[in-house]
Design a protein around this motif. Structure first.
Motif, PDB file in Angstrom:
ATOM      1  N   SER A 145       6.768  19.533  72.298  1.00  0.00           N
ATOM      2  CA  SER A 145       5.739  20.406  73.051  1.00  0.00           C
ATOM      3  C   SER A 145       4.413  20.758  72.248  1.00  0.00           C
ATOM      4  O   SER A 145       3.378  21.036  72.604  1.00  0.00           O
ATOM      5  N   GLN A 149       0.653  19.637  72.583  1.00  0.00           N
ATOM      6  CA  GLN A 149      -0.352  20.496  72.764  1.00  0.00           C
ATOM      7  C   GLN A 149      -1.641  20.183  71.934  1.00  0.00           C
ATOM      8  O   GLN A 149      -2.863  20.617  71.993  1.00  0.00           O
ATOM      9  N   ASN A 152      -3.391  17.097  72.512  1.00  0.00           N
ATOM     10  CA  ASN A 152      -4.294  17.185  73.769  1.00  0.00           C
ATOM     11  C   ASN A 152      -5.275  18.007  73.466  1.00  0.00           C
ATOM     12  O   ASN A 152      -6.665  17.818  74.143  1.00  0.00           O
ATOM     13  N   ALA A 153      -5.490  19.007  72.322  1.00  0.00           N
ATOM     14  CA  ALA A 153      -6.509  19.612  72.081  1.00  0.00           C
ATOM     15  C   ALA A 153      -7.395  18.843  70.887  1.00  0.00           C
ATOM     16  O   ALA A 153      -8.642  19.372  70.735  1.00  0.00           O
ATOM     17  N   VAL A 177       5.516  20.511  79.139  1.00  0.00           N
ATOM     18  CA  VAL A 177       4.318  20.139  78.557  1.00  0.00           C
ATOM     19  C   VAL A 177       4.444  18.430  78.243  1.00  0.00           C
ATOM     20  O   VAL A 177       5.624  18.103  78.208  1.00  0.00           O
TER      21      VAL A 177
END
Length: 515
Positions: A145, A149, A152-153, A177
């Motif tokens: 997870s 993240q 995704n960023a 997530v």
């Protein structure tokens, strides 16, 4: 394009293996096809080399990732492979990983600490995510997870292989997530997560990689076989306009619709039928609603009939409707009809007596729900176009259960009762007793969540049936085009502000793209 579950995809692969393609070859084919799509999408060349991070799991999806890494490295990209879950375990993946090591491609091992890996994430132009395949369910663990993240960023474009890790392929759900892809490359066929709203948004734009599995491999799969069609297929299905023709060439639709309180339903249904190409429409409506309906319908024949004290059709209107149906090539019943004793008895008798194909919508469906067995006495094909509430009244399931399993619900009902079912949800499904496949629609948006949208769809469906299309194909074409028109109208205006009449008025321009 087929829409298959994870298990069905495996069955298709096994069929291909029986034809002589080995599982390692399928993996090589998948990775090379994905790499080609990535290369073309991002214009990779010797003069435009990219920094690529390929994040791989330990299963077969990771094996696809290893092939992709090798193929992009051979194109001159600077490639780094990240093992997200430890060393590969699947036999084919182990073999593909050995080729990565032999080539000298950089390999890093994710150790739950992003501090060392963040520079690589930040420098990557493209992040290929190949962590989990179609067999994943549940939620990502804490370690993955955190990685998801971070990905995704990141500024790089994310490409997921087959399905974004963290999504449930078959249920088309996300728990916790997940990796959010800019592009997802579906292996050989669509999966439910690629098309089922709202979680298909995590897939981004979908491309399909041909890995050598052919149409015959998708035959005789366990469970329901689903398909999704595009503009080309729908164009080929539509009746062709003839240079030498007249109004009789394109059929006659009878629309038994409207009441004193729901005049707009009749207008939208009749106009939808006319705008979809039928040669002639007769609008049958209660006399009490004449002032609200007749002035809007200048291109159809008008058949005002006896009404009751509620402003709906009186039962005594039945004989005239049956007589009118003898001149019609399709009969639409139900839009704005009203639901009372007269209309219920009327619908039951019309189902038994009419010999042309029947499209039953709205209150026509509500009337049917009081006596489902009347379908056994139908003399012509019947198309039902329920929303989940109406479907609930038909089959006795809760709305929540229907929304959770629209394909199974609609297909079971269609097969049991020998009808075509158009179950209107975020992804409308079309099932028929005569079709071995279930159509899952991909067009449309929440701007259609307004009263009148279903009336327009019903009119379009009746129009295509009246023009001679087989009921299942007519329903599929109407659903696709109705949603496509709504998508274009929403882009030009808004989902919030668009009206069913906006979609109706756009149909002529839309059809110009199909002629």
């Amino acid at each position: 394009m087929f829409v298959v579950t994870g298990n069905q995809m495996y069955q298709a692969e096994c069929s291909a293996v029986k034809r002589g393609i080995s599982f390692p070859q399928l993996m090589e084919n998948a990775g090379q096809a994905c790499a080609k799509i990535i290369k073309n999408k991002f214009a990779i060349s010797k003069d435009n080399r990219k920094n690529v991070l390929v994040i791989c799991g330990k299963g077969k999806n990771g094996g696809d990732g290893f092939v992709i890494a090798r193929a992009l490295w051979e194109q001159g990209c600077k490639v780094t492979v990240m093992l997200a879950c430890g060393e590969p375990k699947a036999a084919d993946a182990v073999d593909m990983f050995s080729l990565i090591e032999a080539a000298g491609i950089d390999v890093i091992r994710y150790d739950n600490n992003l501090t060392l890996h963040r520079p690589i994430l930040e420098q990557a132009d493209i992040i290929v995510e190949a962590v989990f395949g179609t067999g994943f369910s549940g939620s990502l663990n804490h370690s993955l997870s955190v990685l998801a993240q971070a990905v995704n960023a990141a500024k790089g474009k994310v490409v997921s292989i087959d399905v974004p890790a963290g999504t449930d392929c078959d249920k088309a759900t996300v728990s916790g997530v997940c990796f959010k892809a800019d592009i997802t490359v579906a292996i050989s066929a669509y999966k439910p997560i690629h098309i089922m709203k709202p979680c298909n948004k995590y897939c981004g734009k979908i491309y399909v990689a041909d890995i050598g599995i052919n149409e015959n491999d998708y035959k005789n799969l366990d469970g329901v076989t689903c398909v999704s069609l595009g503009t080309k297929e729908i164009r080929n299905m539509l009746p062709k306009r003839k240079p030498v023709s007249n109004k009789g060439t394109y059929g006659h639709a009878l629309c038994v619709c409207g009441s004193m309180r729901m005049t707009g339903a009749a207008y939208l249904a009749v106009s939808g039928a006319l705008r979809s190409g039928v040669g002639l429409v007769t609008a049958a409506f209660p006399q009490s609603s004449y002032a609200g309906i007749a002035p809007k319908l200048t291109e159809s024949l008008l058949l005002p009939l006896e009404s009751n004290f509620e402003g709906t059709f009186a039962y005594s209107a039945m004989a005239d409707i049956i007589e009118a149906s003898k001149r019609a090539s399709a009969v639409l019943i139900g839009c704005g009809l009203g639901f009372n004793k007269d209309t219920t008895t009327l619908v039951h008798n019309l189902i038994k007596e009419i010999k042309s194909p029947i499209i039953l919508d709205a209150d026509g469906i509500n009337a049917l729900s009081t006596n489902i067995d009347i379908l056994k006495e139908a003399q012509a094909p019947v198309i039902l176009t329920p929303h989940p509430g109406e479907m609930s009244r038909l089959c006795g399931k809760t709305v929540a259960d229907i929304i959770a399993n629209p394909i199974g619900t609609a297909n079971d009902f269609a097969k049991k009762h020998g009808v075509t079912v158009v179950l209107k949800t975020a992804n409308t499904v079309v099932c028929s007793k005569n079709s071995p496949t279930v159509y899952v629609n991909t067009t449309g948006n929440s701007g259609l969540s307004k009263g009148g949208s279903g009336d327009l769809l019903a009119g379009m469906t009746a129009s295509f049936v009246a023009q001679g299309m087989e009921p299942h194909n007519a329903a599929v074409a109407a659903v696709y085009l109705h949603g496509l028109a709504a998508d274009i109208v929403a882009e030009r205006t808004s989902m919030r502000g668009m009206l069913p009449s906006d979609v109706l008025n756009f149909l002529p321009e839309l059809f110009s793209k199909f002629e």
